[in-house]
Design an enzyme around this catalytic site. Sequence first.
Site, PDB file in Angstrom:
ATOM      1  N   HIS A  92       0.971  -1.222  -0.031  1.00  0.00           N
ATOM      2  CA  HIS A  92       0.336   0.131  -0.006  1.00  0.00           C
ATOM      3  C   HIS A  92       0.833   1.266   0.072  1.00  0.00           C
ATOM      4  CE1 HIS A  92      -4.071   1.504   0.516  1.00  0.00           C
ATOM      5  NE2 HIS A  92      -3.400   2.656   0.976  1.00  0.00           N
ATOM      6  N   ASP A 171     -14.002   2.943   6.469  1.00  0.00           N
ATOM      7  CA  ASP A 171     -12.829   3.622   5.589  1.00  0.00           C
ATOM      8  C   ASP A 171     -13.226   4.196   4.353  1.00  0.00           C
ATOM      9  OD1 ASP A 171     -10.161   4.651   5.275  1.00  0.00           O
ATOM     10  OD2 ASP A 171     -10.149   3.137   3.618  1.00  0.00           O
ATOM     11  N   ARG A 178     -12.990  12.776   3.831  1.00  0.00           N
ATOM     12  CA  ARG A 178     -11.923  13.576   4.052  1.00  0.00           C
ATOM     13  C   ARG A 178     -11.322  14.122   2.825  1.00  0.00           C
ATOM     14  NH1 ARG A 178      -8.377   9.096   5.657  1.00  0.00           N
ATOM     15  NH2 ARG A 178      -6.675  10.434   5.862  1.00  0.00           N
ATOM     16  N   SER A 193      -6.948   4.658   8.295  1.00  0.00           N
ATOM     17  CA  SER A 193      -7.552   4.298   7.117  1.00  0.00           C
ATOM     18  C   SER A 193      -6.686   3.220   6.387  1.00  0.00           C
ATOM     19  CB  SER A 193      -7.296   5.630   6.217  1.00  0.00           C
ATOM     20  OG  SER A 193      -7.552   5.380   4.850  1.00  0.00           O
ATOM     21  N   LYS A 197      -8.032  -1.096   5.964  1.00  0.00           N
ATOM     22  CA  LYS A 197      -8.342  -1.923   4.812  1.00  0.00           C
ATOM     23  C   LYS A 197      -7.360  -3.185   4.626  1.00  0.00           C
ATOM     24  CE  LYS A 197      -7.219   1.735   2.149  1.00  0.00           C
ATOM     25  NZ  LYS A 197      -8.174   3.050   2.404  1.00  0.00           N
TER      26      LYS A 197
HETATM   27  N1  URA Z   1      -4.155   6.219   1.557  1.00  0.00           N
HETATM   28  C1  URA Z   1      -5.243   5.748   2.547  1.00  0.00           C
HETATM   29  O1  URA Z   1      -5.771   4.487   2.222  1.00  0.00           O
HETATM   30  N2  URA Z   1      -5.730   6.423   3.046  1.00  0.00           N
HETATM   31  C2  URA Z   1      -5.513   7.679   3.612  1.00  0.00           C
HETATM   32  O2  URA Z   1      -6.074   8.061   4.374  1.00  0.00           O
HETATM   33  C3  URA Z   1      -4.414   8.183   3.030  1.00  0.00           C
HETATM   34  C4  URA Z   1      -3.751   7.499   1.998  1.00  0.00           C
END
Ligand code: URA
Length: 446
Positions: A92, A171, A178, A193, A197
């Site tokens: 990620h 999320d 956001r 966040s 995930k």
């Molecule tokens: N990537 C994400 O998945 N969440 C965030 O809040 C910022 C970047």
Amino acid sequence: MPTSSLSLNPVQIIVKKRDGGEHTREELRAFIDGFVRGEIPDYQVAAWAMAVYFQGMTPRETTELTLAMAESGDTLDPHSGLPPGTRVVDKHSSGGVGDKTSLVVGPVVASYGLPVGKMSGRGLSYTGGTIDKLESIPGWTAELSEARFRRQLQEVGLVIAAQTANLAPADKQLYALRDVTGTVPSIPLIASSIMSKKLAVQADALVLDVKCGRGAFMETLDQAQALGQLMVAIGQGAGRDVTALITQMEQPLGRAVGNALEVREAIETLQGQGPADFVELVEHVAGEMLYLGNRAPDPQAGAQMARQALQDGRAWAKFREFVAAQGGDVGYVDAPERLPTAPLQVPVTAETDGVVHRVDARAVGLAVVHLGGGRTRKGQAVDHRVGVMVQAKVGDPVAAGDLLCVVHGADEASVQEASDRLKAAYTLAPEPTPGLPVLLKRLGGR
Ligand code: URA
């Protein structure tokens, strides 16, 4: 007004955070559950997110928030259907400008038989999102059922899907809110966040690419390290192997910024022709994934394997297979000039001689949002055609009149404004300066 599940009024939760209080586990669970069920409206959650932005959260609160969000919907065990003992590794990025890393790293890693089943996001603020980019390929879909996700993971070994509606739905809802309320760059909100995930998909190991610099939500090394350490701690606490790589995001990554342009650059990279900084990042991230997935004895050997896969065509072959499996028309990736193309392509040139000292990645990202390549309202459609091709990067000498970048736009007015912003994004100075390093730090691992 109390909700059916809250013993506390949501206003009290907002006020508590506004005044610097520490939430209990129960408060966070009730607030998140109420939001997901639609009992707490967007405006109250937005107010709370702003309070978190200013007041922060303790590591304990962040971990509780992460778990509440990870458990707010279904979880997905990607192992089922795979041979027993198969390790699944995920990655990620915390978000950057020109960050098309997943498009290349996924096929590289999967080409060595290490399954990559990844849930990705859309663009957030001035940073792009993997799903928006891949949707530039006609027919390609990120909306996969769980059964299709599993089948593709078994058959192709690579899946990049949108978060299904019911995977970490908290999320999904909070991320969209956001994005349009100025509450993205908060360490606890980003950590929870990303990790919610990642924990909802039960991979064995995780490589986090934590971006650092003007084009990242974390601008300083200290902030990026704090985010990286927090996410490593949350992941390890949940029993995963986690490495965080802190990587450069002062200037855009590679040359392409914008959805279809980035797909083209990813294709060039998969065919062994990528820009040096992007190729180096791909090698670090894929190398680390191959190591954590037990395919390489150490990250350096993994990076060497990644280099090999970009040169010998196996990563490119895997990408084609993946695009086709998700409904994409492979004819477009085989002939990338057919991908959506902006009607206007306008050069931005240097006004003086000098050396490029800075290309402000955030300004470039915002210029692309302004061109229509990102969102300013929740749920807005993006224009896949538009973007910027960055020609001159930090350390490059240029003469007056030389090309700095090319704006790809849909109309004269937006191109003019983007050109002005891009001129301002460049800082030229007479003295030489070195290029920027790609990898700044490695945290965690095993
Ligand atoms: N990537 C994400 O998945 N969440 C965030 O809040 C910022 C970047």
